[in-house]
Motif scaffolding. Sequence first.
Motif, mmCIF file in Angstrom:
data_model
loop_
_atom_site.group_PDB
_atom_site.id
_atom_site.type_symbol
_atom_site.label_atom_id
_atom_site.label_comp_id
_atom_site.label_asym_id
_atom_site.label_seq_id
_atom_site.Cartn_x
_atom_site.Cartn_y
_atom_site.Cartn_z
ATOM 1 N N PRO A 19 50.060 6.088 76.987
ATOM 2 C CA PRO A 19 50.634 7.324 76.436
ATOM 3 C C PRO A 19 51.733 7.872 77.340
ATOM 4 N N PHE A 20 52.883 8.141 76.771
ATOM 5 C CA PHE A 20 54.055 8.611 77.527
ATOM 6 C C PHE A 20 54.561 9.869 76.841
ATOM 7 N N TYR A 21 54.405 11.007 77.520
ATOM 8 C CA TYR A 21 54.822 12.290 76.956
ATOM 9 C C TYR A 21 56.224 12.654 77.423
ATOM 10 N N VAL A 22 57.106 12.910 76.461
ATOM 11 C CA VAL A 22 58.452 13.390 76.751
ATOM 12 C C VAL A 22 58.514 14.852 76.321
ATOM 13 N N ALA A 23 58.458 15.755 77.289
ATOM 14 C CA ALA A 23 58.542 17.183 76.995
ATOM 15 C C ALA A 23 59.998 17.542 76.716
ATOM 16 N N GLY A 24 60.257 18.082 75.540
ATOM 17 C CA GLY A 24 61.626 18.376 75.146
ATOM 18 C C GLY A 24 62.290 17.191 74.473
ATOM 19 N N HIS A 25 61.528 16.437 73.681
ATOM 20 C CA HIS A 25 62.037 15.181 73.118
ATOM 21 C C HIS A 25 63.075 15.367 72.027
ATOM 22 N N ARG A 26 63.306 16.596 71.588
ATOM 23 C CA ARG A 26 64.338 16.843 70.583
ATOM 24 C C ARG A 26 65.651 17.324 71.206
ATOM 25 N N GLY A 27 65.641 17.604 72.494
ATOM 26 C CA GLY A 27 66.840 18.098 73.151
ATOM 27 C C GLY A 27 67.804 16.982 73.509
ATOM 28 N N LEU A 28 68.903 17.339 74.119
ATOM 29 C CA LEU A 28 69.933 16.378 74.490
ATOM 30 C C LEU A 28 69.369 15.267 75.375
ATOM 31 N N VAL A 29 68.730 15.636 76.469
ATOM 32 C CA VAL A 29 68.201 14.644 77.409
ATOM 33 C C VAL A 29 66.938 13.991 76.866
ATOM 34 N N GLY A 30 66.026 14.804 76.363
ATOM 35 C CA GLY A 30 64.764 14.277 75.879
ATOM 36 C C GLY A 30 64.923 13.270 74.752
ATOM 37 N N SER A 31 65.837 13.544 73.829
ATOM 38 C CA SER A 31 66.037 12.615 72.712
ATOM 39 C C SER A 31 66.651 11.306 73.193
ATOM 40 N N ASN A 72 52.140 8.849 81.703
ATOM 41 C CA ASN A 72 53.482 9.115 82.231
ATOM 42 C C ASN A 72 54.079 10.329 81.514
ATOM 43 N N VAL A 73 54.862 11.101 82.254
ATOM 44 C CA VAL A 73 55.485 12.301 81.692
ATOM 45 C C VAL A 73 56.908 12.435 82.204
ATOM 46 N N VAL A 74 57.827 12.787 81.310
ATOM 47 C CA VAL A 74 59.156 13.259 81.703
ATOM 48 C C VAL A 74 59.263 14.705 81.248
ATOM 49 N N LEU A 75 59.516 15.602 82.188
ATOM 50 C CA LEU A 75 59.670 17.024 81.857
ATOM 51 C C LEU A 75 61.148 17.330 81.679
ATOM 52 N N ALA A 76 61.597 17.197 80.423
ATOM 53 C CA ALA A 76 62.996 17.460 80.090
ATOM 54 C C ALA A 76 63.161 18.763 79.321
ATOM 55 N N ALA A 77 62.058 19.411 78.996
ATOM 56 C CA ALA A 77 62.116 20.666 78.248
ATOM 57 C C ALA A 77 62.634 21.785 79.138
ATOM 58 N N ALA A 78 63.552 22.572 78.607
ATOM 59 C CA ALA A 78 64.111 23.685 79.379
ATOM 60 C C ALA A 78 64.927 24.576 78.456
ATOM 61 N N LYS A 79 65.080 25.821 78.868
ATOM 62 C CA LYS A 79 66.038 26.704 78.207
ATOM 63 C C LYS A 79 67.354 26.515 78.933
ATOM 64 N N VAL A 80 68.381 26.047 78.219
ATOM 65 C CA VAL A 80 69.658 25.740 78.850
ATOM 66 C C VAL A 80 70.796 26.451 78.132
ATOM 67 N N GLY A 81 71.931 26.563 78.814
ATOM 68 C CA GLY A 81 73.105 27.187 78.224
ATOM 69 C C GLY A 81 74.272 27.160 79.183
ATOM 70 N N GLY A 82 75.412 27.613 78.713
ATOM 71 C CA GLY A 82 76.622 27.632 79.526
ATOM 72 C C GLY A 82 76.757 28.900 80.344
ATOM 73 N N ILE A 83 77.946 29.122 80.896
ATOM 74 C CA ILE A 83 78.192 30.274 81.765
ATOM 75 C C ILE A 83 77.894 31.583 81.044
ATOM 76 N N LEU A 84 78.382 31.727 79.806
ATOM 77 C CA LEU A 84 78.202 32.983 79.070
ATOM 78 C C LEU A 84 76.727 33.287 78.851
#
Length: 326
Positions: A19-31, A72-84
């Motif tokens: 079992p391999f968990y990708v946290a944030g699998h729908r985001g840019l990095v996770g996908s 195994n786990v990849v923690l790619a989930a995050a709240k992200v954004g630009g400068i503004l």
Amino acid sequence: MTATDSVEFTARELDRHAPFYVAGHRGLVGSAIWRKLEAEGFDNLVGRTSSELDLKDRSAVFDFFRETKPTNVVLAAAKVGGILANSTYPVDFLSENMQIQVNVLDAALEAGVDRLLFLGSSCIYPKFAEQPIREDSLLTGHLEETNDAYAIAKIAGILQIQAVRRQYGKPWISAMPTNLYGPGDNFSPKGSHVLPALIRRYDEAAKSGAEVVTNWGTGTPRREFLHVDDMAAACLHLMEHYDGPAQVNVGTGTDVTIKEIAETIGQVVGFEGRTEWDTTKPDGTPQKLLDVSKLADAGWTSKIDLESGLRSTVEWYRTHVDSIRE
């Protein structure tokens, strides 16, 4: 679990059936990581959308780990954004990212996860760090003010990984990517990073026949850009070949000015007008180029050049322009 001072790790292929968990699998990095893992034969991938599992809900996260028992786990989930977005909502970026990280890492520890990769951001480094930025530059100076809240959250994640290694001997690692781009990016005018924002701006200008595109700042800051598919390949490589307490920089080792990237995007989308710069708006960090020596020593270098990566990203954007998030 008992405390220990040592971490044991042997470079090896990860079990393609565990079992391999990708946290944030729908985001840019996770996908991108999900696509890479599928292509490499992993057939027991685990993912949950934010509507299925709120990673800020601590009890729900613990229940999820107890149920799925990922190896195994990849923690790619995050709240992200630009400068503004970062400068407007610092509380959100600090609080939500801290909650996500602490919940996932604590639950992973309780569940006995063997191999975990925490993904941060190059904004963890001081604003005026010596270029190219080495991993040991962490915590040696002041952060860039426009995204310091997000950076502090990511630094806390790195320190939690190191603490788990010291106290429990788990071979968990951290990777810090440079500026990422590619399929699945956020092209929102208010929430996107610089490269997808420029793609949208120039593509809309090209379609409308606009004579002028106005960008923030002076255009002189230098930035490094890595295609997200390269990032995904680097993540799998590190999980199979690298171990150590220090975070690993992931990038190309080369940078360009914002003006240069804007010109390239303009050419790729067919914009024929002129570009102006609103110098009343902030530039952000003057330069951000990562030293990728540690990554190279681990046996990995980037493969996708910037122009071809931009062309494929523009193609993806145009195909999905009617359905991308606002």
